[in-house]
Scaffold this motif. Structure first.
Motif, mmCIF file in Angstrom:
data_model
loop_
_atom_site.group_PDB
_atom_site.id
_atom_site.type_symbol
_atom_site.label_atom_id
_atom_site.label_comp_id
_atom_site.label_asym_id
_atom_site.label_seq_id
_atom_site.Cartn_x
_atom_site.Cartn_y
_atom_site.Cartn_z
ATOM 1 N N PRO A 1 22.697 24.255 70.613
ATOM 2 C CA PRO A 1 22.944 23.180 71.618
ATOM 3 C C PRO A 1 24.304 23.219 72.502
ATOM 4 C CG PRO A 1 23.502 23.477 68.596
ATOM 5 C CD PRO A 1 22.825 24.299 69.363
ATOM 6 N N THR A 2 23.997 22.253 73.436
ATOM 7 C CA THR A 2 25.477 23.275 74.186
ATOM 8 C C THR A 2 25.225 21.350 74.520
ATOM 9 O OG1 THR A 2 23.456 23.442 76.247
ATOM 10 C CG2 THR A 2 24.335 25.650 75.064
ATOM 11 N N GLU A 3 26.859 21.623 75.151
ATOM 12 C CA GLU A 3 27.059 20.597 76.079
ATOM 13 C C GLU A 3 28.311 21.277 77.174
ATOM 14 O OE1 GLU A 3 29.940 18.360 73.168
ATOM 15 O OE2 GLU A 3 29.595 19.861 71.686
ATOM 16 N N ARG A 4 28.216 19.704 78.436
ATOM 17 C CA ARG A 4 29.274 19.741 79.231
ATOM 18 C C ARG A 4 30.694 19.126 78.370
ATOM 19 N NH1 ARG A 4 26.637 22.271 83.619
ATOM 20 N NH2 ARG A 4 28.375 21.816 84.942
ATOM 21 N N VAL B 1 29.664 24.195 76.673
ATOM 22 C CA VAL B 1 30.242 25.011 75.554
ATOM 23 C C VAL B 1 29.315 24.674 74.601
ATOM 24 C CG1 VAL B 1 31.815 24.368 73.697
ATOM 25 C CG2 VAL B 1 32.315 24.153 76.196
ATOM 26 N N ALA B 2 28.584 26.022 73.728
ATOM 27 C CA ALA B 2 27.720 25.963 72.462
ATOM 28 C C ALA B 2 28.494 25.774 71.430
ATOM 29 C CB ALA B 2 27.076 26.860 72.642
ATOM 30 N N LYS B 3 28.185 24.776 70.896
ATOM 31 C CA LYS B 3 27.905 24.428 69.600
ATOM 32 C C LYS B 3 27.678 25.914 68.482
ATOM 33 C CE LYS B 3 29.765 20.889 66.161
ATOM 34 N NZ LYS B 3 29.559 19.829 65.799
ATOM 35 N N LEU B 4 28.733 27.013 67.823
ATOM 36 C CA LEU B 4 28.347 27.241 66.699
ATOM 37 C C LEU B 4 28.298 27.018 65.442
ATOM 38 C CD1 LEU B 4 30.969 30.516 68.165
ATOM 39 C CD2 LEU B 4 28.426 29.980 68.650
ATOM 40 N N PRO B 5 27.345 27.894 64.794
ATOM 41 C CA PRO B 5 27.007 26.896 63.537
ATOM 42 C C PRO B 5 27.979 27.600 62.656
ATOM 43 C CG PRO B 5 25.096 29.242 63.996
ATOM 44 C CD PRO B 5 25.670 28.357 64.824
ATOM 45 N N GLU B 6 27.458 27.376 61.311
ATOM 46 C CA GLU B 6 28.556 28.584 60.837
ATOM 47 C C GLU B 6 28.289 29.822 60.469
ATOM 48 O OE1 GLU B 6 30.841 27.071 57.570
ATOM 49 O OE2 GLU B 6 31.059 25.919 59.441
ATOM 50 N N PRO B 7 29.245 30.396 60.203
ATOM 51 C CA PRO B 7 28.807 32.577 60.378
ATOM 52 C C PRO B 7 28.399 32.511 59.102
ATOM 53 C CG PRO B 7 30.824 32.426 59.958
ATOM 54 C CD PRO B 7 30.729 30.776 60.333
ATOM 55 N N THR B 8 27.184 33.619 58.573
ATOM 56 C CA THR B 8 26.652 34.234 57.790
ATOM 57 C C THR B 8 26.947 35.488 57.528
ATOM 58 O OG1 THR B 8 25.077 35.213 58.900
ATOM 59 C CG2 THR B 8 24.502 33.006 58.136
ATOM 60 N N THR B 9 27.665 36.299 58.175
ATOM 61 C CA THR B 9 27.778 37.627 57.976
ATOM 62 C C THR B 9 30.023 37.295 57.504
ATOM 63 O OG1 THR B 9 27.061 38.720 60.167
ATOM 64 C CG2 THR B 9 28.655 39.668 58.636
#
Lengths: 343, 180
Positions: A80-83, A89-97
């Motif tokens: 999901p992106t927003e301006r 700007v994209a909203k990053l999810p929680e990192p899995t690694t």
């Protein structure tokens, strides 16, 4: 020739354009694994060894990286992106690694003095229960701490021991003992920290250090002087000892416009004291006087022959008879020789 | 601005007494009015009571100078006389040195007094005695310290220093901006 070259250039430009606009779809045998939280992509496809050898190695690696980056960016676009202020700007999810930590793991805490001692003696911690039965209150209470069983600070009456002074406040005594235990514990804690960090263990008061600075020595001297029953009031001072600076004493001055007569009297007193300390007999002055008299005598003896010269010199010392006349140089040196002979 | 402490008064008097001896009493105890010493910006000012009272209405930052500056306390708390004190040193000076007209200029440019420039000297001047320097016409020019006693002065060669220079009235021009 010219046209040919133009066509060449055009063709090349077209090719470049196509290269730039390389399709955004990349086909891979095996899908990549993505971790958008860390903006990571794992390519599990084995690299084409033949191509790696045929092509230039750098070019092959670069194109592989480009393809994978393209895939990663495609993946990012799915988020999901927003301006925000003309930027997407994209909203990053929680990192899995899970990434390894940046800094090395902290070293284990150095054993305290007690722990060292316990290890040496083989003393082991016995696990005790947290709660104990309180017979007085008929309930389970903590073994120690707030609202503990058998709390001796909450007692309303303390039996005075037979050996103790009957007028002594037993409650105050207990409180004092407690604060002292706490202070001792704190001091030991700080000492353990200092020991583990290889710092000089702080003692109580002014600990002697290997190299004491001038100010430290001065401070130590001052403390030693003040450590008498009369707080150093009757301590002798060295002849030229200065009062210690920065001892927290505030300077106090007389008022700017106070009593002028007392101020004058004080200054006169200071002058009187200064006068009384002067030696009565100034040895330098006395010696000079003696030398001068000797000079006068010797001049009288040789006097009559040099009248003319003296008269010439006289113009400087006309006004004050006090000022001695400066005799001509030649005569001077002769007199000096004579004097030396005398002595 | 504040009165001097006892220690400060003592150091200042000790320095002054090198030049005017016990005549300091005449500065402290004056028949023509009340005069006092006040410290401002590490400088000691000799002020009449009347002017002091007027000066109290000026704030500390704005006050540049008041009365006569006698000198200043150094950072090591020694007292240093300034040339502005000459007006009060000269009348009471116990030991004087007169310089010849030819040597006046070099003294006023800040150099020591040589034997060749020495006109007269008070007798019984001991070595390192504070002296006030006059021209032959009895105009005070400055002050310094006797490098030689009167007796020695007679015997030394003309180029040797007789009076060490400390301050001279040429400073009014040379260090105009620092004198207050």
């Amino acid at each position: 020739m010219a046209t040919c070259s133009i066509e060449d250039v055009l063709a090349k430009a077209e090719k470049d354009e196509a290269e730039k606009l390389k399709s955004i779809t990349v086909i891979k045998e095996q899908d990549l694994e993505f971790d958008p939280g860390n903006m990571l992509a794992f390519d599990k496809n084995p690299p084409d060894i033949r191509q790696f050898r045929e092509k230039k190695k750098d070019d092959f690696l670069r194109s592989l990286a480009r393809d994978n980056a393209q895939l990663l960016i495609n993946e990012m676009w799915k988020l999901p992106t927003e301006r925000v202020a003309e930027a997407i700007v994209a909203k990053l999810p929680e990192p899995t690694t899970r990434l390894p930590r940046e800094k090395p793991a902290p070293k284990p805490r150095a054993p305290t003095k007690w722990e060292e001692f316990a290890k040496l003696k083989g003393i082991q911690n016995k696990k005790k229960t947290n709660l104990v039965w309180d017979d007085v209150h008929k309930e389970w209470k903590r073994r120690w701490g707030y609202k503990r069983a058998k709390d001796d600070t909450k007692e309303w009456l303390i039996e005075v021991p037979e050996t103790a002074d009957p007028n002594e406040d037993q409650f105050a005594k207990r409180n004092k003992a407690k604060t002292e235990r706490v202070a001792k514990n704190e001091l030991n804690r700080l000492r353990n920290i200092a020991r583990s960090q290889k710092i000089k263990v702080p003692g109580v008061g002014l600990a002697p250090t290997a190299q004491q600075s001038k100010s430290e020595l001065g401070k130590a001297m001052h403390v030693a002087k003040m450590s008498t029953a009369s707080v150093g009031k009757f301590q002798d001072r060295l002849p030229k000892e200065k009062a210690p600076r920065n001892t927290g004493k505030r300077r106090k001055f007389q008022p700017l416009i106070g009593d002028f007569s007392t101020e004058k009297q004080r200054q006169l007193d200071i002058l009187n004291i200064m006068d009384s300390k002067k030696p009565r007999l100034d040895i330098n002055k006395a010696a000079n006087k003696q030398m001068r008299e000797e000079d006068m005598e010797s001049r009288k003896k040789t006097g009559p022959g040099k009248k003319g010269q003296k008269g010439r010199k006289g113009k400087f010392s006309g006004k004050k008879s006090k000022a001695p006349k400066l005799a001509p140089k030649g005569a001077n040196s002769r007199k000096l020789n004579k004097q030396k002979g005398k002595r | 601005m504040r009165p001097l402490t006892d220690d400060e008064t003592k150091t200042m008097f000790e320095k002054l007494s090198k030049y005017i001896g016990e005549n300091i009493k005449l500065l402290v105890d004056r028949p023509d009015g009340t005069y006092c010493f006040r410290l401002h910006n590490d400088r000691v000012y000799y002020i009449s009571e009347k002017i002091l009272k007027l000066a109290t209405s000026i704030s500390r930052e704005k006050l540049v100078s008041v009365g006569t500056c006698f000198g200043k306390f150094t950072k090591t708390l020694k007292f240093r006389l300034h040339i502005t004190a000459l007006d009060f040193l000269a009348p009471y000076a116990k030991f004087k040195v007169w310089v010849k007209p030819g040597a006046e200029q070099s003294f006023l440019y800040g150099s020591h007094v040589m034997k060749s420039g020495l006109g007269r000297i008070t007798e019984n001047t001991v070595q390192y005695q504070g002296v006030v320097v006059y021209s032959m016409a009895d105009v005070p020019l400055g002050f310094g310290v006797a490098a030689k006693s009167t007796q020695e002065c007679r015997r030394v060669d003309p180029l040797s220093i007789v009076v060490f220079h400390q301050a001279d009235i040429g400073e009014y021009i040379r260090s105009e901006d620092t004198l207050t």
